[in-house]
Write an enzyme that holds these catalytic residues in place. Structure first.
Site, PDB file in Angstrom:
ATOM      1  N   GLU A   1      12.002 -46.641  43.082  1.00 30.93           N
ATOM      2  CA  GLU A   1      11.513 -47.338  41.921  1.00 30.93           C
ATOM      3  C   GLU A   1      10.631 -48.511  42.183  1.00 30.93           C
ATOM      4  OE1 GLU A   1      12.494 -46.861  38.798  1.00 30.93           O
ATOM      5  OE2 GLU A   1      14.503 -45.939  38.850  1.00 30.93           O
TER       6      GLU A   1
ATOM      7  N   GLU B   1      19.177 -38.716  42.156  1.00 31.13           N
ATOM      8  CA  GLU B   1      20.393 -39.411  41.888  1.00 31.13           C
ATOM      9  C   GLU B   1      20.740 -38.824  40.446  1.00 31.13           C
ATOM     10  OE1 GLU B   1      19.486 -43.883  41.011  1.00 31.13           O
ATOM     11  OE2 GLU B   1      18.407 -44.030  42.905  1.00 31.13           O
TER      12      GLU B   1
END
Ligand code: IPT
Length: 970
Positions: A417, A493
């Site tokens: 991220e 994820e």
């Protein structure tokens, strides 16, 4: 004394005075651990530091003593928390976003200790001070001389201390800052914690020693040979006794070997030696490539059944013992997990030694996340600002150099991220050059220009399917489209394991098995990061965001693991184990055949034993072993039912055949007999009870009587066979789960609690009661204050001997355009009915989309044992497909019969209590038990972060009827 220079704290520079990064090596060179008690003082900021604390003569005798390694905020939290408290934010930076500046309120730990250089410490060569992890920036002095400073919390840093050490006693001083420029690169979703949190040591570097080693150990699946070449200082000898290898550093040798895989973690002990140093290595031969759009190891496509693992200990924070690391891997392997993404930083290096040994695929992820810039349209995001380039490259180099010799590490990940940018591209280019043997992973750039696998998080099933078909949306940069469309795909994820759930895992697994390109993924995440606390009266609870009074926090979003903070498996892990089982057993009563498929990528089934058992009504009647040849990976065998099953006679209850695959012998992570996989088939149905009537209902004093049952004036059951209860009434509510409470769209719980819906505050209005020769019929309408929509509910009571039957007919009235939490009835029953037995799905909780792990059988538990201890209380504990359930105690048994099936929960508190509780310790037992008997429950989904409940698992309101029987025995 001069003013200290603190410019390094806010400098984007990764450090100064440091040695070049190199591999973590097991060497015979002298080493001295500096772990243990250090003197410690916590300053409020740079302005408050102890001037001259690094001076050996400085008197720190009245300072506190703190253990190294540890995190200073984790001390004495139930006492006076002398060093501050943990603080949790997910994405937001807890300080003003003004890179690279950090607040003046910058907790700064000052550490000092003396140590004695052993008398036999070598007088030649160099001596290095090694820090395995310091959060977040630090400066180091030896005997008052500054060696340098560093950043990169979860990466090693070495300083050369040689020239400043003296025989006998020495002093080392370290100043550690909670906030630094480096904090901008460390915005991972976790607790903000500080200190020297991994080991510290002094290591000797002999002259002519082995500074670094780079093992290249490939495996050629066509020839079965391993190629070994070890980069090491010139003149070093490489020996692998088991393979008869004795070569020079740099030389290549090819020998027949057994390859390393996560399923067959074959390691060879090796040694690299010079005249002055010996380094022991454990070498695994394997080759990782992306070929034809597929990620392959040793020539074969692999399927990742992975988890994202943060380092967490409920008492120590991110300081983990080796025993805890091993425990993680043991629990993973016992639950069929085969891969770990080290989210979102390189783990303690000893963890990777264990991964090599125990066998899991590892994506080693760099210590990098700049997520907080998302709230500022990624302006000034370090990933694309040139001044941060060195810091990015430094982090990548320190990870790759440290971990490059691990067979288990099959990919490098740039971080998490951190959006896109030239600095990420530079990290990738550097790593490809340095280590062409490992593909590059990074999720944050969907254009995928500098990665070797296409990675996404939380893509829903439909999109994953499109990606599988290579029909996904185009990249932003059309030039990159062809590149990305031909990359293997992983979900780095998915299936957010927050609270009850995640639902929908089996549907993902089917896609991974169906599409070559979809090579599995990593559940978010392994462990709940709960901080262990105790109430004044000694009851344990686990803290999450906000529990330490943080002004800015993300609540219980940090409680989203497959294991609870104490590493006990949650139902989500039990479900995952079943969903990803590496052997699939199908029992087909129709053809009387058992199919066993080996879904592994490399290993045959020779390590497994297959057993079968026939149960009648839950009692084992026959059992035996199943003879199967060892199946190669990808192969299947079909065998006939064991001959003795040909004639079993009349079933005494429902008859099931269960086939299990268990470990034939002890493995390093589980004992012989440990179950790996199972399958079930029903051989015979039982004649279920047939609801019937007989006895007439009649008015009795202020109520009604029907057989052995008594009802009040509103037609509510108050007693059956002398057992008092607060009779069953329609219930549509459940204590919202995390997945009900959160969503990227509209959380379901918001709809359920809407003013004009109010499922949590339903009122029951009786429209009419008929007592006649058939029984008792009570017509009601159930609705909430302010609501126009309602549910017609008619209760039809019938009595047959000692058995009371209830049919509930429901009819939605008005516009119900959302799924219901549950559809069933709730009753309160005496508290002593604590012993629970049921026939149906078990042994654990199961919901519509988390039910793979529920097998059919007879199970027994207690009311306490039926509660799932979610850190944040919510709906839990429902058992599915139940044919009958009995609650016993005080010499009485209440049995509920399904016609045919129901789901049930039994609790010492109500759904409302569960919904109101913030922590487990808020739940106070009432003086009765609350029994929910459900015709259906809405699935769990994964909406807290990701897709909601798939359509087929939604509980949509419609006209329905369900029937339950009740019996009381003395
Ligand atoms: C994703 C993060 O990568 C992970 O660290 C964690 O925060 C997870 O979400 C949620 O628990 S990022 C999210 C915006 C999808």
């Amino acid at each position: 004394m001069s003013r200290t220079d603190f410019t390094y704290v806010e400098s984007v520079s990764p450090g100064s005075g440091r040695r070049d990064p190199r591999a973590a090596l097991a060497s015979d060179a002298a080493a001295l651990s500096l772990d243990g008690d250090w003197r410690f003082r916590l300053a409020a900021g740079l302005h408050d530091t102890a001037v001259g604390f690094e001076d050996p003569a400085f008197d720190a005798e009245d300072w506190d003593v703190l253990a190294v390694p540890s995190m200073w905020q984790m001390h004495d939290l139930d006492g006076d928390a002398p060093y501050g408290r943990p603080a949790y934010t997910n994405v937001v930076y807890p300080f003003p976003v003004d890179p690279p500046r950090v607040p003046d309120a910058n907790p700064t730990g000052e550490y000092r200790r003396a140590f004695t250089l052993p008398t036999d410490w070598p007088g030649t060569g160099r001596t290095v001070l090694r820090f395995e992890g310091v959060d977040s920036a630090f400066a180091v002095w030896v005997n008052g001389i500054r060696l340098g400073d560093g950043k990169g919390s979860r990466l090693p840093t070495e300083f050369d201390a040689t020239d400043h050490l003296r025989p006998g006693e020495n002093t080392v001083a370290v100043r550690v800052h909670q906030w630094s420029a480096g904090s901008y690169l460390e915005d991972q979703d976790m607790w903000w914690l500080s200190g020297i949190f991994r080991p510290v040591s002094l290591v000797h570097r002999p002259e002519g020693g082995i500074e670094d080693v780079f093992v290249h150990a490939g495996y050629d699946h066509r020839t079965g040979r391993g190629d070994l070449r070890i980069e090491a200082p010139e003149g070093a000898r490489v020996t692998v006794p088991e393979l008869g290898i004795d070569i020079s550093a740099g030389e290549t040798v090819s020998v027949a070997v057994e390859p390393w895989t996560a399923e067959t973690p074959r390691l060879y002990d090796a040694e690299v030696a010079t005249a002055t140093e010996r380094v022991s290595l454990r070498i695994g031969f394997r080759t990782v490539v992306v070929e034809d759009g597929v990620l392959k190891v040793n020539g074969r496509r692999i399927l990742l059944r992975g988890v994202n693992r943060h380092e967490w200990d409920p008492d120590q924070g991110r300081t983990l013992s080796v025993a805890t690391m091993r425990r993680d891997l043991e629990v993973m392997k016992r639950h069929n997990v085969n891969a770990v993404r080290t989210s979102h930083y390189p783990p303690d290096r000893r963890f990777l030694d264990l991964c090599d040994e125990i066998g899991v695929w590892v994506i080693d992820e760099c210590d990098l996340e700049t997520h907080g810039f998302v709230f500022h349209e990624w302006r000034n995001n370090p990933s694309d600002v040139p001044m941060w380039r060195d810091a990015y490259l430094d982090r990548m180099a320190r990870m790759v150099e440290r971990d490059k010799n691990h067979a288990s590490v099959i990919m490098w990940s740039l971080g998490n991220e951190s959006h896109t940018g030239q600095n990420l591209a530079a990290m990738s280019a550097w790593a490809k050059e340095r280590d062409p043997g490992r593909p590059i992973h990074y999720e944050g750039d969907w254009d995928s220009g500098y990665v070797d696998v296409y990675s996404r998080m939380y893509a829903d099933h439909a999109e994953t399917d499109r990606i599988g078909h290579q029909t996904e949306e185009s990249t932003k940069d059309p030039a990159l489209d062809g590149h990305r469309r031909n990359l293997p795909f992983i979900l780095c994820e998915y299936a957010h394991a927050m609270g009850n759930g995640p639902g929908g895992m089996s549907e993902y697994q089917r896609l991974f098995e169906q599409h070559q390109r979809c090579q599995g993924g990593f559940i978010w995440e392994w462990i709940d990061h709960g901080v262990r606390r105790r109430t004044d009266d000694g009851r344990e609870w686990f803290a999450y965001g906000g529990d330490f009074g943080e002004p800015l926090h993300d609540g219980n979003f940090v409680i989203d693991g497959l294991v609870f903070p104490d590493r006990e498996p949650s139902p989500g892990l039990i479900e995952f184990k079943k969903v990803v089982e590496p052997v699939r057993i199908t029992v087909d009563p129709g053809s009387r055949r058992i199919t066993v498929e080996n879904l592994r990528d490399f290993a045959d089934t020779g390590d497994l034993e297959f057993t079968w058992a026939v149960e009648d009504g839950g009692d084992v009647e026959h059992s035996g072993g199943l003879d199967l040849p060892a199946l190669d990976p990808g192969n299947a065998a079909i065998v006939q039912f064991p001959a003795v099953l040909a004639d079993l006679g009349e079933p005494r209850g429902e008859r099931w055949l269960t086939v299990r695959a268990v470990l034939a012998k002890d493995e390093p992570w589980a004992e012989a007999g440990h179950e790996i996989a199972w399958g079930q088939g029903r051989l015979a149905a039982a004649a279920g009870p047939v609801p019937a009537g007989g006895a007439p209902a009649e008015a009795a004093d202020r109520g009604y009587r029907l057989g052995n049952a008594a009802f009040d004036a509103l037609g509510r059951l108050t007693a059956i066979g002398g057992l008092e209860l607060d009779g069953p009434r329609l219930d549509l509510w459940r204590a919202p789960t995390d997945n009900d409470l959160r969503s990227w769209h509209a959380p379901l719980a918001d709809t359920w609690k809407r003013e004009t819906v109010g499922l949590h505050r339903l009122e029951h209005k009786v429209l009419g009661i008929e007592a006649d020769g058939e029984g008792l019929t009570v017509a009601t309408r159930v609705a909430a204050g302010a609501a126009e929509i309602g549910m017609g509910a008619v209760y039809k009571w019938r009595s047959e001997g000692g058995r009371l039957w209830l049919t509930v007919e429901v009819e939605p009235q008005g516009d119900w355009d959302f799924p219901l939490p549950r559809l069933g009835v709730r009753a309160a029953v005496p508290k002593e009915l604590d012993d629970v037995t049921w026939f149906g799905g078990g042994p654990g909780e199961a919901y519509a989309d988390t039910r793979d792990a529920a097998r059919v059988g007879r199970f027994r538990s207690t009311v306490a044992g039926m509660q799932t201890p979610y850190v944040f209380p919510q709906e839990n504990g429902s058992r599915i497909d139940v044919r009958w359930a009995s609650l016993s105690g005080g010499g009485r048994t209440l049995t509920v019969l399904g016609a045919p099936h129901f789901a049930f929960t039994v609790r010492p508190w109500t759904s409302e209590d569960l919904a109101a509780a913030r922590h487990r310790t808020d739940l106070v037992e009432r003086d009765r038990l609350y029994l929910n008997l459900d015709a259906g429950l809405q699935g769990m989904g994964s909406a807290a972060c990701g897709p909601g409940v798939l359509p087929e698992h939604r509980l949509l309101p419609r006209a329905a009827a369900f029937t339950l029987g009740f019996e009381v025995a003395e």
